[in-house]
Design an enzyme around this catalytic site. Structure first.
Site, short mmCIF file in Angstrom:
data_model
loop_
_atom_site.label_atom_id
_atom_site.label_comp_id
_atom_site.label_asym_id
_atom_site.label_seq_id
_atom_site.Cartn_x
_atom_site.Cartn_y
_atom_site.Cartn_z
CD GLU A 193 -2.82 -1.35 2.34
OE1 GLU A 193 -2.79 -0.47 3.21
OE2 GLU A 193 -3.58 -2.34 2.39
CD GLU A 300 -4.93 -7.63 1.50
OE1 GLU A 300 -5.78 -6.86 1.96
OE2 GLU A 300 -3.69 -7.46 1.66
#
Ligand code: 9MR
Length: 401
Positions: A193, A300
């Site tokens: 991220e 995810e």
């Protein structure tokens, strides 16, 4: 125990059967599995938490935990620790004595004992990193306006480490962790991220960028490659279904590739909603990401069914992705099934590139956004219509061959 071995008749047997449906094995006896259905295409995995790896539940009965474990073993051939390999869990205190490997070791044992492909999450992230990592003697840039310690977002705000100190800590951490599980953990999320959500900057501002600079990413990959030259090193991020964020991903990875940084796979988290993206949008996202020439891992996956999570993805994808207020959307089971069918159709279309599809939890009870009922199995591990819709896509792909 299989239901058909029960010889009881009448009401008593019906009751037993109904109870067994919530027991440890009833659901699995005849159910086809995701791991088999997609075996010619990609691994199918799940994030697991420490209840699954240790058998000790938190807010769940031991029977429920046993059912979760049986589900994981039956359906998936790949696992990743949901939280147990984050820096704050593995390395809460400074120095070589500051590690705590207990939960991570339990995860690795669970995976190896069950012949699963193991993924490590995550080495370098702006979140879930203890403050000591960034602490030092250099004054922070904003001492005049903020009290030392922590700012209101929980970000460390005190005196800082130098670039060299932070690089050294990062290198020690990566070498220790990757080295410990060398040959066992096959894939690492090296940097998580790092892309910014809004605006024109490619990278989000974090203590990593402020103290080290943008090359913290290249350094993290170099250190991980030194520690295990055989590991597949992944860059992992969310919101890559949005074309603006995807452009940033492509710019970042191309720049790493130009510098010969050992980045081996793209991790696309895929925390999405029933409203978005459609098959066509996911198809486009995968087509564009595939231009990088790297394997793509869906890392995810979950699909939010809650009203609050259906807004269009604007500036703050992270906040929107988490929201589960407002109850479920109408006809949630059907919409979830349609959304999952479209996503898997796209994954299958791109299966030369898509090597792994990992759900962010085995069932709705074990989900960071449980109220959005985002997974294929309900809280009792019963398959939802979305499970059958996903299997139907595997059958369609086989028939089309
Ligand atoms: O599911 C995870 C949740 O249990 C944790 O509290 C949270 C903070 O560590 O992280 C969640 O997992 C995140 C993952 O590590 C990175 N991508 C977003 C995931 C959902 O927030």
């Amino acid at each position: 125990m299989k239901i058909h071995t029960l010889k009881l008749n009448s009401q008593a047997s019906m009751l037993t059967t109904a109870l067994l449906a919530y027991g440890t094995t009833a659901w699995s006896a005849d159910l086809p599995t995701l791991r088999d259905a997609f075996k010619d295409h990609f691994l199918v995995g799940t994030a697991i938490n420490r209840a699954v790896t240790t058998g000790r539940g938190f807010r769940r009965s031991s029977e429920q935990v046993n059912t979760d474990i049986a589900l994981v073993k039956a359906q998936f051939n790949q696992v990743v620790a949901e939280n147990e390999m984050k820096w704050d869990s593995l390395h809460p205190r400074p120095g070589a004595d500051g590690y705590d490997f207990r939960a991570a070791d339990a995860f690795v044992s669970f995976g190896l004992n069950n012949n699963m492909y193991l993924v490590g999450h995550t080495l370098v992230w702006h979140s879930q990193t203890p403050h000591w990592v960034f602490a030092g003697t250099n004054p922070p840039p904003n001492t005049a306006s903020a009290a030392p310690g922590t700012n209101r977002f929980g970000r460390y705000n005190g005196p800082r480490a130098s670039r060299e100190e932070l690089l050294q800590r990062m290198r020690d951490h990566i070498h220790t962790v990757v080295g410990r599980y060398k040959g066992k953990i096959k894939v690492w999320d090296v940097v998580n991220e790092a892309l910014s959500d809004g605006g024109t900057n490619t990278l989000r501002t974090s203590l990593w960028t402020e103290i080290i600079g943008p090359d913290f990413i290249a350094k993290a990959f170099q250190y991980a490659h030194e520690a295990d030259p055989d590991a597949i090193l992944r860059y992992n991020d969310y919101g890559l279904e949005s074309s603006a964020k995807r452009r940033k991903l492509i710019a970042l990875i191309q720049s790493l590739q130009a510098q010969k940084v050992p980045v081996h796979a793209i991790g696309s988290q895929t925390h999405v909603s029933v409203a978005w993206p459609s098959f066509a949008e996911m198809d486009r996202a995968l087509t564009e990401m595939a231009t990088l020439g790297l394997p793509i891992h869906i890392t995810e996956l979950d699909v939010n069914s809650a009203e609050g999570g259906q807004r269009s993805f604007g500036a703050d994808i992270a906040n929107n992705a988490a929201t589960t207020q407002g109850g479920l959307v109408s006809d949630a089971d059907r919409k979830l099934a349609e959304a999952y069918a479209g996503l898997f159709r796209a994954f299958l279309k791109h299966d030369p590139q898509v090597k792994m599809v990992t759900f962010w939890g085995p069932n709705d009870a074990n989900s960071w956004r449980a109220n959005g009922k985002p997974l294929l199995f309900d809280g009792n591990s019963q398959p939802k219509p979305a499970f059958h819709a996903v299997l139907a896509e595997a059958k369609r792909a086989a028939a089309a061959k």
